[in-house]
Scaffold this motif. Structure first.
Motif, PDB file in Angstrom:
ATOM      1  N   LYS A  13       1.025  -1.039  -0.040  1.00  0.00           N
ATOM      2  CA  LYS A  13       0.166   0.156  -0.410  1.00  0.00           C
ATOM      3  C   LYS A  13       0.774   1.213   0.341  1.00  0.00           C
ATOM      4  O   LYS A  13       0.269   2.008  -0.593  1.00  0.00           O
ATOM      5  CB  LYS A  13      -0.928   0.276   1.607  1.00  0.00           C
ATOM      6  N   LYS A  14       1.926   1.464   0.871  1.00  0.00           N
ATOM      7  CA  LYS A  14       2.787   2.540   0.954  1.00  0.00           C
ATOM      8  C   LYS A  14       3.128   2.680  -0.809  1.00  0.00           C
ATOM      9  O   LYS A  14       3.779   3.457  -0.964  1.00  0.00           O
ATOM     10  CB  LYS A  14       3.984   2.082   1.705  1.00  0.00           C
ATOM     11  N   LEU A  15       4.019   1.898  -1.470  1.00  0.00           N
ATOM     12  CA  LEU A  15       4.062   1.485  -2.335  1.00  0.00           C
ATOM     13  C   LEU A  15       3.723   2.228  -3.814  1.00  0.00           C
ATOM     14  O   LEU A  15       3.822   3.340  -4.274  1.00  0.00           O
ATOM     15  CB  LEU A  15       5.207   0.521  -2.702  1.00  0.00           C
ATOM     16  N   ILE A  16       2.379   1.792  -4.061  1.00  0.00           N
ATOM     17  CA  ILE A  16       1.507   2.245  -4.331  1.00  0.00           C
ATOM     18  C   ILE A  16       1.368   3.562  -4.064  1.00  0.00           C
ATOM     19  O   ILE A  16       0.412   4.591  -5.068  1.00  0.00           O
ATOM     20  CB  ILE A  16       0.151   1.933  -4.388  1.00  0.00           C
ATOM     21  N   SER A  17       1.263   4.015  -2.496  1.00  0.00           N
ATOM     22  CA  SER A  17       0.074   5.060  -2.748  1.00  0.00           C
ATOM     23  C   SER A  17       1.563   7.062  -2.252  1.00  0.00           C
ATOM     24  O   SER A  17       1.761   7.924  -2.531  1.00  0.00           O
ATOM     25  CB  SER A  17       0.347   5.452  -1.455  1.00  0.00           C
ATOM     26  N   GLY A  18       2.692   5.852  -3.246  1.00  0.00           N
ATOM     27  CA  GLY A  18       4.046   6.932  -3.417  1.00  0.00           C
ATOM     28  C   GLY A  18       4.852   6.958  -2.239  1.00  0.00           C
ATOM     29  O   GLY A  18       5.776   8.348  -1.992  1.00  0.00           O
ATOM     30  N   THR A  19       4.779   6.498  -0.858  1.00  0.00           N
ATOM     31  CA  THR A  19       5.477   7.271   0.401  1.00  0.00           C
ATOM     32  C   THR A  19       6.997   6.238   0.172  1.00  0.00           C
ATOM     33  O   THR A  19       7.171   5.673  -0.683  1.00  0.00           O
ATOM     34  CB  THR A  19       4.922   5.884   1.530  1.00  0.00           C
ATOM     35  N   THR A  20       7.364   7.458   0.640  1.00  0.00           N
ATOM     36  CA  THR A  20       8.936   7.112   0.147  1.00  0.00           C
ATOM     37  C   THR A  20       9.543   6.128   1.436  1.00  0.00           C
ATOM     38  O   THR A  20       9.248   6.135   2.430  1.00  0.00           O
ATOM     39  CB  THR A  20       9.798   8.242   1.165  1.00  0.00           C
ATOM     40  N   ILE A  21      10.201   5.084   0.011  1.00  0.00           N
ATOM     41  CA  ILE A  21      10.982   3.871   1.269  1.00  0.00           C
ATOM     42  C   ILE A  21      12.355   4.327   1.331  1.00  0.00           C
ATOM     43  O   ILE A  21      13.100   4.334   0.374  1.00  0.00           O
ATOM     44  CB  ILE A  21      10.308   2.577   0.775  1.00  0.00           C
ATOM     45  N   CYS A  47       8.057   4.041 -11.522  1.00  0.00           N
ATOM     46  CA  CYS A  47       9.285   3.261 -10.344  1.00  0.00           C
ATOM     47  C   CYS A  47       8.724   3.287  -9.016  1.00  0.00           C
ATOM     48  O   CYS A  47       7.812   4.762  -8.460  1.00  0.00           O
ATOM     49  CB  CYS A  47      10.788   3.410 -11.046  1.00  0.00           C
ATOM     50  N   PRO A  48       8.730   2.718  -8.052  1.00  0.00           N
ATOM     51  CA  PRO A  48       8.241   3.213  -6.816  1.00  0.00           C
ATOM     52  C   PRO A  48       9.521   3.703  -5.511  1.00  0.00           C
ATOM     53  O   PRO A  48      10.872   4.017  -6.773  1.00  0.00           O
ATOM     54  CB  PRO A  48       8.327   1.633  -5.807  1.00  0.00           C
ATOM     55  N   ARG A  49       9.710   4.862  -5.279  1.00  0.00           N
ATOM     56  CA  ARG A  49      10.135   5.538  -4.523  1.00  0.00           C
ATOM     57  C   ARG A  49      10.940   5.314  -3.124  1.00  0.00           C
ATOM     58  O   ARG A  49      10.803   5.257  -2.205  1.00  0.00           O
ATOM     59  CB  ARG A  49       9.320   7.248  -4.011  1.00  0.00           C
ATOM     60  N   VAL A  50      11.705   4.198  -4.108  1.00  0.00           N
ATOM     61  CA  VAL A  50      12.823   3.431  -2.707  1.00  0.00           C
ATOM     62  C   VAL A  50      14.092   3.892  -2.776  1.00  0.00           C
ATOM     63  O   VAL A  50      14.713   3.651  -4.102  1.00  0.00           O
ATOM     64  CB  VAL A  50      12.153   1.964  -3.006  1.00  0.00           C
ATOM     65  N   LYS A 172      13.041  27.914   9.558  1.00  0.00           N
ATOM     66  CA  LYS A 172      11.941  28.855  10.015  1.00  0.00           C
ATOM     67  C   LYS A 172      11.626  30.096   8.714  1.00  0.00           C
ATOM     68  O   LYS A 172      10.359  29.740   8.712  1.00  0.00           O
ATOM     69  CB  LYS A 172      13.296  29.983  10.365  1.00  0.00           C
ATOM     70  N   ILE A 173      11.263  29.705   7.412  1.00  0.00           N
ATOM     71  CA  ILE A 173      11.549  30.089   6.694  1.00  0.00           C
ATOM     72  C   ILE A 173      10.382  28.638   6.045  1.00  0.00           C
ATOM     73  O   ILE A 173       9.702  28.667   4.228  1.00  0.00           O
ATOM     74  CB  ILE A 173      11.564  30.763   5.777  1.00  0.00           C
ATOM     75  N   ALA A 174       9.991  28.155   6.136  1.00  0.00           N
ATOM     76  CA  ALA A 174       9.492  26.188   6.045  1.00  0.00           C
ATOM     77  C   ALA A 174       9.505  25.953   4.728  1.00  0.00           C
ATOM     78  O   ALA A 174       9.145  26.185   3.628  1.00  0.00           O
ATOM     79  CB  ALA A 174       8.308  26.979   5.958  1.00  0.00           C
ATOM     80  N   VAL A 175      10.723  25.201   5.031  1.00  0.00           N
ATOM     81  CA  VAL A 175      11.345  24.749   3.715  1.00  0.00           C
ATOM     82  C   VAL A 175      10.987  23.490   3.102  1.00  0.00           C
ATOM     83  O   VAL A 175       9.494  22.812   4.014  1.00  0.00           O
ATOM     84  CB  VAL A 175      12.605  24.337   3.050  1.00  0.00           C
ATOM     85  N   GLU A 176      10.021  23.139   2.135  1.00  0.00           N
ATOM     86  CA  GLU A 176       9.168  21.868   1.972  1.00  0.00           C
ATOM     87  C   GLU A 176       9.495  20.524   2.466  1.00  0.00           C
ATOM     88  O   GLU A 176      10.719  20.575   2.544  1.00  0.00           O
ATOM     89  CB  GLU A 176       8.894  21.808   0.757  1.00  0.00           C
ATOM     90  N   ARG A 177       8.438  19.567   3.118  1.00  0.00           N
ATOM     91  CA  ARG A 177       8.954  18.579   3.494  1.00  0.00           C
ATOM     92  C   ARG A 177       8.008  17.404   3.149  1.00  0.00           C
ATOM     93  O   ARG A 177       6.832  18.059   2.825  1.00  0.00           O
ATOM     94  CB  ARG A 177       8.708  18.686   5.172  1.00  0.00           C
ATOM     95  N   GLN A 178       8.614  16.085   3.107  1.00  0.00           N
ATOM     96  CA  GLN A 178       7.700  15.265   1.917  1.00  0.00           C
ATOM     97  C   GLN A 178       6.714  14.909   4.126  1.00  0.00           C
ATOM     98  O   GLN A 178       7.300  14.949   4.524  1.00  0.00           O
ATOM     99  CB  GLN A 178       8.677  13.872   2.128  1.00  0.00           C
ATOM    100  N   ALA A 179       5.690  14.048   3.258  1.00  0.00           N
ATOM    101  CA  ALA A 179       4.728  14.103   4.441  1.00  0.00           C
ATOM    102  C   ALA A 179       5.459  12.251   4.874  1.00  0.00           C
ATOM    103  O   ALA A 179       6.005  12.317   6.062  1.00  0.00           O
ATOM    104  CB  ALA A 179       3.328  13.282   3.979  1.00  0.00           C
ATOM    105  N   ASP A 180       5.735  11.236   4.247  1.00  0.00           N
ATOM    106  CA  ASP A 180       5.545  10.094   5.089  1.00  0.00           C
ATOM    107  C   ASP A 180       6.984   9.618   4.488  1.00  0.00           C
ATOM    108  O   ASP A 180       7.379   9.165   3.901  1.00  0.00           O
ATOM    109  CB  ASP A 180       4.918   9.338   4.843  1.00  0.00           C
ATOM    110  N   VAL A 181       8.019   8.849   5.482  1.00  0.00           N
ATOM    111  CA  VAL A 181       9.044   7.938   4.504  1.00  0.00           C
ATOM    112  C   VAL A 181       8.862   6.667   5.930  1.00  0.00           C
ATOM    113  O   VAL A 181       8.866   6.947   7.650  1.00  0.00           O
ATOM    114  CB  VAL A 181      10.564   8.597   5.266  1.00  0.00           C
ATOM    115  N   VAL A 182       9.552   5.391   5.191  1.00  0.00           N
ATOM    116  CA  VAL A 182       9.499   3.952   6.249  1.00  0.00           C
ATOM    117  C   VAL A 182      10.667   3.726   5.900  1.00  0.00           C
ATOM    118  O   VAL A 182      11.131   4.234   4.516  1.00  0.00           O
ATOM    119  CB  VAL A 182       8.165   3.456   5.130  1.00  0.00           C
ATOM    120  N   LEU A 183      10.956   3.702   7.411  1.00  0.00           N
ATOM    121  CA  LEU A 183      12.612   2.697   7.020  1.00  0.00           C
ATOM    122  C   LEU A 183      12.579   1.230   6.947  1.00  0.00           C
ATOM    123  O   LEU A 183      11.825   0.937   8.171  1.00  0.00           O
ATOM    124  CB  LEU A 183      13.017   3.863   8.089  1.00  0.00           C
TER     125      LEU A 183
END
Ligand code: SF4
Length: 893
Positions: A13-21, A47-50, A172-183
């Motif tokens: 599910k994580k891979l399909i949803s584009g979560t970074t691994i 390609c999944p985000r691994v 401080k000026i809110a640089v972009e952050r990805q939502a989720d990562v799985v280690l």
């Protein structure tokens, strides 16, 4: 298609949803992507985000770089990093090290830990200052960082810290952050990675595979190899039942054990591999550990050819080259051997290129000699002595030399060699990158850099994805198998012993739980890894070698066992393939049985020799036959400095000089401390000078001075021992005598004969290593020299009543021996005489048993008994006849 090695369902599910691994290494990344690919129905998919975590950090950095947000830096390769460390170490006058290249590796490791653990060195200032090695490291580190700054370069660990600093500043000026990562697959998350993922992602999740294991069996073996043989046999049977299985073997320290593990698997899966006429087949196992490129025979020959460009050529390289199948002259082995003898016999470990050329021209019309001369002339043409060039320029000259030499020779290469050549050429391409860090270098340094690069690059043979995977201890984490075998799990190796880095304060390493810092950290790592093995398969088997030290199964496995430990003999199907192979060989009609008996000697006077004949016949009859009848000799050359033989000869010379002046105990005791010291110093000086005169090239003055000092010290200790003896006078020194014993004419040389009283003498044999009287008591006498003198001189006047080893060894000077008399002051007779007494022998019966044993040895030698039969396991260690007697093949059968 075989099942994937990664259980993808839990991540699907994580891979399909584009979560970074993120994973700790590229290997696990590839296995996850491969497993994901196998699930897809279409031929193409996103390609999944691994990523491996270091690759991910690099991508982020490059993105910031493209946007102009960070100062551009380039990433140092491992070799470039080591070169910079080596330069920093060499440039530091305050802390000298003799092996900067080896030190660079340890310092680079220490620096990597400092970066990954984000250590502020000023927090540990006192600890660093208290230790000289740590102080040296800080000095080198300062220089290394300056060099990196000048080059605007980072190591991967520095890059991650720079990325962290960038994000902290931008937070401080809110640089972009990805939502989720799985280690996935992290046993331990180092502080740097922890901080990095927290900065780059909103939410961090650790993927923990549940424990799958249902059954854990353990098998105990006597020897380490038996574990791998058993495992190979077991896997073979399992695959015969089901070809779809995925099987794994874990071998701690796989890089060091690779050759042995591979041999065991070959014996089981391809026993015909011993027959080199048999074509190589595709084997069902993959080994993750590769060979470093420098160790490959075809690459070795390339380096030996390039070495012809040096002004001084290593004799060992010349020997290898002339016998290599990857060079065109590797023909006519007898002729090449004769050529080698002429060229290098008696030379030092090196020979000048011009001297070699002269000798080759004298040899005349012999094809390999002509080829070698031609190569040397070609090398001379392009060698511009003392000229400095960048590595890339040297590289094109190296390549020209290889082309001129027609490397890799006329013989057709097979597919594995083809892959090795491809890997070599790829490595050469990356050699260009050294221009940036090394600057212009001379020929020798360029060659050194090329060899270092080849050692760092690993050759991995391309194989199909077979059902069996042989992995190192860390490589099994995160993977899954139908069955997993974990070898080497005895309590002395698992958990491993602590190995803290010598350039970092121990207290700091322990408090921060750095790698290998102490036993509790090693325990923690081993426990996590053990748990990951239990998550890798439902069926786990572990094995361990209990060996001579009676090791037990590691407690980490013992507490999870589902059945008691199974001894190897009770394990089903022990090494069937080997049994099959032996039966095949034994039943082969083409085989002829040869007796290990040569023709008897008809004219004993033609043999010549001394006590060495008896020593060799007792150690191994084939050795005596080869050395004393066939006159087989290896090609010897001088060593740098003084060899053990030269040091021993120096000791004999010095003692002869001293005793030729003193003549006995009384004169020795009359000497003042000063006069004896002067005598010793003079004798040591003369002895060293004699050794130097016998050498073709003098060692550097420092080595000569060291040897003289060593000799003076040991002589001082020896003469102090001599003073404690009861009365003796010197009867003979280095005395040579012709005798006949059991039909063999012999030349005996006695180190020293002491007269003890009017009618008796003691024969003394100096030894610079440890000795034991029991070496005289076996029927295959390890040290037959003194017993031989006693027997050969029997009946002569004065009669021999004692034989003594003079163990002239620093801090262990001692007389050991056997005597007809119960006590000899200053001589340790207890052990020797006790052993004799235990055997029920008095002096006459001891002499009679020596006579019997020595006569039997002489008789065997005269009758041509030439069995390949080393007396003990270590008899072959320093014997250079192994290729002639083929003891390795004998043992492998
Ligand atoms: S290598 Fe071993 S078996 Fe071979 S000759 Fe030497 S001692 Fe004998």
């Amino acid at each position: 298609m075989l099942k994937p090695l990664f259980d993808i369902l839990s991540l699907h599910k994580k891979l399909i949803s584009g979560t970074t691994i993120l994973t700790p290494n590229r290997r696990l990344t590839a296995k996850i992507i491969e497993a994901f690919g196998q699930q897809q129905d279409s031929k193409a998919w996103a390609c999944p985000r691994v990523y491996s975590i270091d690759d991910y950090a690099l991508q982020c950095w490059q993105r910031h770089n493209l946007r102009g947000e960070v100062e551009p830096h380039w990433l140092l390769s491992p070799h470039q990093t080591l070169i910079l460390w080596e330069q920093a170490i060499k440039a530091c006058d305050e802390f000298y090290v003799s092996r900067p290249a080896a030190t660079a590796k340890i310092a680079a490791d220490a620096f990597n830990n400092i970066q990954r653990w984000q250590v502020d060195v000023s927090d540990y200032e006192q600890e660093f200052n208290d230790d000289v090695d740590c102080r040296a490291f800080l000095a080198w580190q300062k220089d290394f960082l300056n060099r990196c700054q000048r080059l605007t370069a980072f190591t991967p660990a520095m890059l991650s810290n720079a990325l962290i600093s960038f994000h902290q500043a931008q937070d401080k000026i809110a640089v972009e952050r990805q939502a989720d990562v799985v280690l996935v697959g992290f046993d331990v998350l180092v502080p740097q990675y922890q901080q990095l993922v927290e900065l780059l992602f909103e939410r961090v999740e650790q993927h923990v595979a549940p424990r799958k294991m249902r059954s854990l069996r353990a098998v105990s073996c006597d020897r380490e190899e038996q574990q791998w043989l058993l495992c190979a046999e077991h896997f073979k049977r399992r695959l015969e039942e089901n070809t779809e299985l995925r099987l794994g073997l874990i071998v701690p320290e796989l890089n060091q054990q690779k050759e042995r593990v591979e041999r065991c698997f070959m014996e089981v899966f391809e026993p015909q591999h011993l027959n080199n006429q048999h074509p190589r087949s595709t084997l069902p196992f993959n080994i993750t550990a590769g060979d470093n490129l420098r160790a490959l025979p075809v690459v070795n020959t390339a380096i030996d050819i390039i070495k012809l460009g040096r002004e001084v050529i290593e004799v060992s390289a010349l020997k290898r080259l002339l016998q290599s199948p990857f060079w065109q002259s590797a023909i006519n082995s007898a002729g090449v051997h004769r050529l080698l003898r002429k060229l290098v016999a008696g030379s030092r470990g090196e020979i000048g290129a011009s001297e070699l050329l002269q000798q080759l021209q004298l040899i005349g019309d012999f094809e390999p000699a002509k080829q070698l001369s031609w190569m040397l002339l070609r090398a001379e043409e392009w060698r511009d002595k003392g000229r400095m060039r960048k590595p890339s320029k040297w590289l094109s000259l190296f390549q020209t030399l290889l082309t001129d030499a027609c490397w890799p020779g006329p013989r057709p290469i097979d597919s594995v060699e083809f892959q090795q050549l491809e890997a070599f050429h790829l490595c050469l391409q990356s050699f260009h990158r050294l221009d940036d860090v090394s600057g212009e270098v001379g020929f020798d340094r360029a060659l050194e850099l090329l060899e270092a690069q080849l050692r760092l690059d690993v050759f991995q043979q391309q194989t199909y994805d077979g059902p069996i995977h042989i992995l190192g201890a860390l490589e099994g984490a995160g993977l899954c198998f139908d069955e997993l075998w974990v070898s080497g799990m005895d309590d002395t190796q698992w958990p491993a012993a602590a190995r803290p880095n010598p350039y970092l304060p121990i207290g700091m390493q322990t408090s921060l739980a750095m790698p290998h810092a102490n036993a509790s950290r090693e325990y923690e790592v081993s426990r996590n890894l053990t748990e990951s093995y239990f998550s890798a398969s439902e069926e786990v088997i572990c094995s361990f070698g209990c060996g001579e030290d009676e090791s037990r199964l590691s407690m980490l496995f013992e507490q999870a066992l589902t059945v008691p430990v199974i001894p190897m003999e009770q394990w089903s199907g022990v090494t069937q393939s080997l049994v099959w192979l032996h039966e095949r060989i034994a039943s082969d009609q083409a085989m002829t049985r040869l007796d290990d008996v040569a023709s008897a000697i008809t004219d004993a006077s033609s043999v010549g020799g001394g006590s060495a004949i008896f020593k060799d016949q007792a150690a191994c009859p084939f050795r005596a036959y080869a050395q004393h009848r066939l006159k087989a000799r290896s090609i010897e050359h001088e060593e740098d400095g003084f060899s053990p033989l030269e040091r021993g000869n120096g000791l004999h010379d010095a003692l002869e000089l001293i005793w030729s002046k003193l003549q006995g105990l009384e004169q020795l005791q009359e000497q003042s401390v000063e006069s004896l010291g002067e005598m010793i110093s003079h004798a040591a000086g003369v002895a060293v000078e004699r050794r130097l005169m016998a050498k073709k090239q003098r060692p550097i003055a420092r080595i000569t001075a060291l040897e003289q000092r060593r000799l003076e010290r040991v002589l001082g200790q020896w003469m102090a021992l001599e003073k404690q003896r009861s009365h003796f006078t010197i009867e003979a020194l280095e005395h040579e005598q012709q005798v006949e014993f059991a039909g063999l004419p012999l030349t005996l040389r006695m180190d020293r004969v002491d007269r003890l009283n009017e009618g008796e003498v003691a024969i003394i044999d100096y030894k610079s290593g440890r000795v034991a009287v029991r070496d005289w008591l076996d029927h295959r006498l390890k040290e037959p020299q003194l017993p031989l003198y006693v027997c050969a001189l029997e009946g002569q006047v004065p009669r021999v009543s004692s034989v003594l080893f003079g163990q002239v060894k620093l801090a262990a000077c001692e007389y050991r021996g056997v005597s007809e008399h119960e006590a000899m002051a200053g001589v340790s007779l207890d052990n020797g005489n006790k052993a004799v007494v235990e055997q029920g022998d008095d002096w006459p019966s001891l002499v009679a048993s020596w006579k019997q044993n020595l006569s039997a040895l002489a008789n065997d030698f005269l009758h041509g008994v030439a069995t390949v039969d080393p007396k003990q396991a270590d008899t072959c260690t320093y014997c250079d006849l192994g290729r002639l007697c083929r003891i390795a093949e004998v043992k492998s059968l």
